[in-house]
Scaffold this motif. Structure first.
Motif: not given
Length: 663
Positions: A189, A224, A228, A230, A285, A289
């Motif tokens: 991440e 976050g 994540s 993703e 993303e 965030l």
């Protein structure tokens, strides 16, 4: 931040002075939106979740660092998890993370460091060189408990666009502080976040020339981001794509084969497009965030436009090449087979501390399993290694049939049929000594042609030859070494080119195969027989001259003049070779390529671009003169040629004593 109410001018703002202090370095960036300024005030800082660590300063990189190919895969210990495991291997050389050029996700793994016995030689050298440390080597060799840990690394923060890379376990790292060690559970991440466009924008809000590591770790991190899925998944795939590019790049220890001759450019373009798409998804993303508003994002994207050109250029360098460059890579691969460096078809090394074999032309899912990066599943694996978009059936397995020759029992994808692999290995000259001379038993040109034909057929051989100028022998004699090999290998070549002054003789040596007997072999099996052959031809031409008249006589006279030039050229080469042999030449890989080549400086066509002792000379000759002068008495070659001098120095220098096994 507010526009002045009494002044409608769109470019006039008021900002409280305290707001400037929210941003690292307190730059006067009054134009940034309040929403972004708020991020610096309210969000956790990078240093709270991933601490930077400074690493090793060798104090003498020429002595203690090598490019990995200088010592060879077999002498390097890969994948160690800590210092004790590294010490237990008994090896001298370990991967070294030193930064390097712009490259995201994975790569720039070129160096190894002498960390034998927990770096004792470096530590003793530092204690001797810096007496004011009072024996405290750890003031320079910092954070050794972090050596060999998995983390992320990045190049110099002052160099422009930011590029963050995965640092696998097993590396000692450099002193510049360009490594971060987040908790392993959110390493991926973190890698995705740091490689996003928006994080790069935050980094460059501060417009000062230097951006220090202390500023870097005060960058805001949205909570976050650390959960994540993703970000983590995309970062892993991006890293694998760059690993695949590394596997297609000869000067890496991941090297498997060059990009395919038939579909390579298309494969690279497809991989580049996929990488860009994944990076765009990461950017989306990260914007989400951080909670960046649409109007603020538009401003950011406009500011990033210039920087993205730099990034796109670096990506093109990784995933694009011309047909001529691709042809040169395949000629080099074929030469590596002939000189015994590459081994098509052999299984991957299973020992956790070893890598290779190099150039095996077999892709395996486990090639991508490094540290916490797991091996890809079957579909993802095929998408990586066959990126040109071959039609795939259920599970993607149909893609393996047209793209690869066969799949072995362990799931390895082979570029070439088994019988071709076996024949390619048979072309290898066992002692790594080849000559550019048609008909000679050691002729590399004929073997390179056969290797290219086996791999890509007659049409492929013809296309590759034409892309290289139409004459493969001339390419290997004149162009390959100075224009390609020396550039690829950063002037520390794997193949050494020995040439007579007028190029009557061209010899290639694979440096890992050189022994004390190699130059004697060159003298007895190449130089002497060729001198005898030239002498016989000269005798034959003279006999024909006695009978010839007119145009035939003029032609024979030209032939004789050319033969005499070649005989003289060969004789000069032999005289230079004898001078090296009289010294008792015996190289040692630990010394590095430059020192090992230095005694051969009269035999190698190295350009004279250095100035030393009042004259221009080659880097090799300068190194030889400095070796004679005692500048490199840590080298095994210095002990071999000047043992009394070195032993006397070692009495006062424990690091020298350790280097030569005297302590």
């Amino acid at each position: 931040m507010n526009r002045q109410a009494h002044n409608p001018a769109p470019n006039v703002y008021t900002v409280a002075q305290r707001d400037f202090r929210a941003i690292p370095g307190a730059p006067w960036v009054y134009w940034i939106p309040e929403g972004i300024r708020r991020l610096f005030r309210e969000l956790p800082k990078l240093g709270e979740v991933a601490q930077p660590r400074q690493g090793l300063a060798t104090a003498d990189n020429f002595r203690f660092l090598r490019f990995w190919w200088e010592v060879g895969l077999a002498r390097i210990a890969f994948g160690c998890r800590d210092r004790e495991e590294a010490r237990a291997t008994g090896r001298r050389w370990f991967p070294y993370m030193k930064g390097g050029a712009y490259r995201k996700w994975y790569g720039n793994q070129e160096y190894v460091v002498n960390w034998w016995n927990d770096g004792v030689e470096i530590k003793e050298y530092i204690v001797l060189r810096y007496p004011y440390l009072n024996g405290k080597w750890e003031w320079v060799v910092k954070n050794t408990d972090y050596y060999f840990r998995e983390g992320v690394t990045f190049s110099d923060l002052t160099s422009g666009a930011l590029s963050i890379r995965f640092m696998p376990p097993g590396f000692v790292f450099d002193h510049a502080g360009n490594c971060l060690f987040p908790e392993q559970r959110y390493l991926w991440e973190m890698l995705g976040l740091l490689n996003s466009k928006f994080f790069s924008h935050l980094m460059h809000i501060n417009p000062t020339i230097h951006f220090y590591i202390g500023d870097f770790i005060r960058m805001p991190v949205p909570p976050g981001a650390l959960s994540s899925l993703e970000l983590a998944a995309h970062a892993q795939t991006c890293s694998r794509l760059q690993m695949w590019a590394s596997m297609l790049t000869e000067p890496t220890f991941d090297f498997i084969a060059p990009p395919r001759w038939d579909t390579g450019p298309e494969d690279l373009a497809a991989a580049r497009a996929r990488l860009q798409d994944l990076e765009a998804q990461i950017d989306e993303e990260v914007y989400r965030l951080y909670g960046i508003a649409a109007e603020d994002r538009a401003t950011i994207e406009a500011e990033l436009a210039g920087a993205s050109n730099t990034e796109d250029h670096a990506t093109r360098n990784t995933h694009h090449l011309s047909r001529t460059d691709l042809a040169a890579q395949w000629a080099s691969y074929a030469l590596g087979i002939v000189l015994g460096r590459f081994h098509p078809g052999l299984p991957r090394e299973r020992d956790p501390h070893k890598r290779g074999p190099l150039g095996r032309a077999v892709f395996h899912p486990e090639d991508f399993a490094v540290g916490s990066l797991p091996a890809p599943d079957e579909d993802e694996f095929l998408a990586l290694v066959a990126p040109g978009g071959r039609p795939a059936g259920r599970g993607g397995r149909a893609a393996a049939r047209p793209y690869f020759a066969y799949v072995d029992a362990e799931g390895g994808r082979h570029l070439f049929p088994a019988q071709v692999e076996a024949r390619l290995r048979e072309l290898a000259i066992p002692d790594g000594v080849g000559v550019v001379s048609p008909g000679h038993p050691r002729d590399v040109v004929g073997r390179v042609r056969e290797a290219l034909t086996l791999m890509w057929g007659d049409d492929g051989l013809e296309a590759i030859t034409q892309a290289l100028g139409g004459d493969l022998a001339r390419f290997l004699e004149r162009d390959f070494w100075p224009k390609y090999h020396m550039k690829w290998y950063r002037r520390r070549p794997v193949y050494w080119l020995l040439q007579s002054p007028q190029r009557a003789l061209t010899i290639y040596l694979h440096h890992e195969a050189i022994t004390p007997d190699t130059l004697y072999l060159v003298q007895t099996e190449i130089v002497k027989p060729m001198q005898q052959l030239l002498a016989q031809r000269g005798k034959s031409v003279r006999e024909e001259l006695e009978r010839a008249e007119g145009a035939a006589r003029r032609r024979l006279n030209k032939d004789l003049d050319k033969l005499i030039d070649e005989i003289l050229d060969m004789s000069e080469f032999e005289r230079r070779l004898k001078r090296v042999l009289e010294l008792g030449y015996a190289p040692d890989p630990d010394d590095g390529v430059l020192i090992n080549m230095a005694p051969l400086h009269e035999l190698i066509p190295w350009p004279a671009k250095k100035r030393y002792q009042g004259r221009r000379m080659s880097e090799l000759e300068m190194t030889w003169l400095r070796l004679q002068a005692g500048d490199f008495d840590w080298a095994k070659m210095a002990m071999r040629y000047w043992p009394e001098r070195v032993r006397e120095k070692a009495k006062q220098d424990r690091s020298l004593a350790i280097a030569h096994g005297l302590a």
